[in-house]
Write an enzyme that holds these catalytic residues in place. Sequence first.
Site, mmCIF file in Angstrom:
data_model
loop_
_atom_site.group_PDB
_atom_site.id
_atom_site.type_symbol
_atom_site.label_atom_id
_atom_site.label_comp_id
_atom_site.label_asym_id
_atom_site.label_seq_id
_atom_site.Cartn_x
_atom_site.Cartn_y
_atom_site.Cartn_z
ATOM 1 N N PRO A 19 0.846 -1.189 0.000
ATOM 2 C CA PRO A 19 0.000 0.000 0.000
ATOM 3 C C PRO A 19 0.883 1.241 0.000
ATOM 4 C CG PRO A 19 -0.053 -1.093 2.157
ATOM 5 C CD PRO A 19 0.729 -1.971 1.229
ATOM 6 N N MET A 20 0.617 2.175 -0.887
ATOM 7 C CA MET A 20 1.366 3.432 -0.904
ATOM 8 C C MET A 20 0.385 4.579 -1.113
ATOM 9 S SD MET A 20 4.932 2.583 -2.915
ATOM 10 C CE MET A 20 4.282 1.562 -4.229
ATOM 11 N N ALA A 21 0.293 5.426 -0.081
ATOM 12 C CA ALA A 21 -0.630 6.551 -0.126
ATOM 13 C C ALA A 21 -0.296 7.439 -1.321
ATOM 14 C CB ALA A 21 -0.527 7.350 1.168
ATOM 15 N N CYS A 104 3.537 3.505 9.822
ATOM 16 C CA CYS A 104 3.749 4.890 9.371
ATOM 17 C C CYS A 104 4.738 5.628 10.282
ATOM 18 C CB CYS A 104 2.412 5.624 9.335
ATOM 19 S SG CYS A 104 2.581 7.288 8.713
ATOM 20 N N ASN A 206 9.286 -7.340 3.543
ATOM 21 C CA ASN A 206 9.169 -6.057 2.840
ATOM 22 C C ASN A 206 10.405 -5.206 3.094
ATOM 23 O OD1 ASN A 206 7.546 -2.971 3.532
ATOM 24 N ND2 ASN A 206 7.853 -3.764 1.471
ATOM 25 N N ASP A 208 13.188 -2.890 0.197
ATOM 26 C CA ASP A 208 14.323 -2.902 -0.730
ATOM 27 C C ASP A 208 14.298 -4.037 -1.739
ATOM 28 O OD1 ASP A 208 15.026 -0.747 0.770
ATOM 29 O OD2 ASP A 208 16.804 -1.650 1.693
ATOM 30 N N ARG A 231 8.438 0.673 -3.397
ATOM 31 C CA ARG A 231 9.056 1.664 -4.282
ATOM 32 C C ARG A 231 9.604 1.064 -5.573
ATOM 33 N NH1 ARG A 231 13.182 3.520 -0.004
ATOM 34 N NH2 ARG A 231 12.893 1.279 0.412
#
Length: 373
Positions: A19-21, A104, A206, A208, A231
């Site tokens: 999930p990435m806001a 977060c 999770n 890298d 990313r």
Amino acid sequence: MESLKLGALEVWPPVVLAPMAGITNAPFRTLCREQGGGLFVCEMITTRALVERNAKTLKMIRFAPQEKPRSIQLYGVDPVTVGRAVHMIADEDLADHVDLNFGCPVPKVTRRGGGSALPYKRNLLRAILREAVRNAGTLPVTMKMRKGIDDDHLTYLDAGRIAVEEGVSAIALHGRTAIQHYGGTADWSAIARLKEAVPEIPVLGNGDIWSADDAMRMIAETGCDGVVVGRGCLGRPWLFADLAAACEGRDDRARPTLGEVAATMDRHATLLAEAFGNEQHAVADFRKHVGWYLKGFVVGADLRRALATSSTLAGLREGLAELDAAQPWPDGADTPRGKTNPRDRVHLPAGWLDDPYEMAVPCADAETDTSGG
Ligand SMILES: Cc1cc2nc3c(=O)[nH]c(=O)nc-3n(C[C@H](O)[C@H](O)[C@H](O)COP(=O)(O)O)c2cc1C
């Protein structure tokens, strides 16, 4: 390699879009999902906004018709509100899976005891997980967390045991502490330690993963049951094709030309315009993706700037048409992208570290202004 089992849900390949806001909205999820299978989690939404039926929040949890399974990530600090939000999702059939965000690191969130500060309060964490699982019916509930606040205040092993005791279906661990933010390298050995500590449920690694080979290496080194990729797929939805290929034991890798990348950029912006119902807003939102899509390609500074400042789809397409379509996929595109900065301290409420077992529920405004993981 086995499929990932989240309660009754089976996911193949065992790959999750993190999930990435501001990123993992329906258009981006669609582009990634078309490349390969997996679980594609929506942008984080706050439990309070959901139970209050905030119009923007309800829009954010809309899924495209082909999106199955549907996965929602919730962020909440109050067990009662989290329980109500999960109940609403299950009762109204809004998703097939719920993930809870405890990772977060943003100061305005941790300062109020939310995000990655929260697992330090073991009883609060337990109460939130309990309410979530109790209200989920048959939906699997998973949690995503960091290693802890800093190296002196690691929480992930306690949090893992609490999650198992409360009936959580899987745990994703980002191998960084809150103070690391996105700096340094993710500590994959922590993923291996968590896997040993919670053999009862799947552990997802999770941090890298920049290529399918990184994902395979993480699985081999840690024994994790699946990977969560953030990313690495920014500007690179075809990483999910590579991940699927690698999980199936194939070594073919997507190497799109700049022309193919440009076609995906066009499609991404077009899907955003359809989803937002507002072309200007969509093209402005798309600007952040331009640099990621073009990373490693030879593109002049003026053209890059023009693409990153377009204000209409027509303007964006004019710029895309000027790209050298035949240019091959660049070597070195598998390198880090997105945020990479560390922090020098974690902002916490006064006295937060004094008693890990205190049952402190952060005030409701710990849910405002959250911006992700
Ligand atoms: C722009 C951005 C937004 C993010 N938003 C969230 C979020 O809403 N929820 C969450 O759990 N993590 C969020 N994260 C963290 C990622 O899910 C992931 O844990 C982190 O980026 C590490 O994985 P990576 O190295 O594959 O990127 C975000 C990360 C980025 C870069």
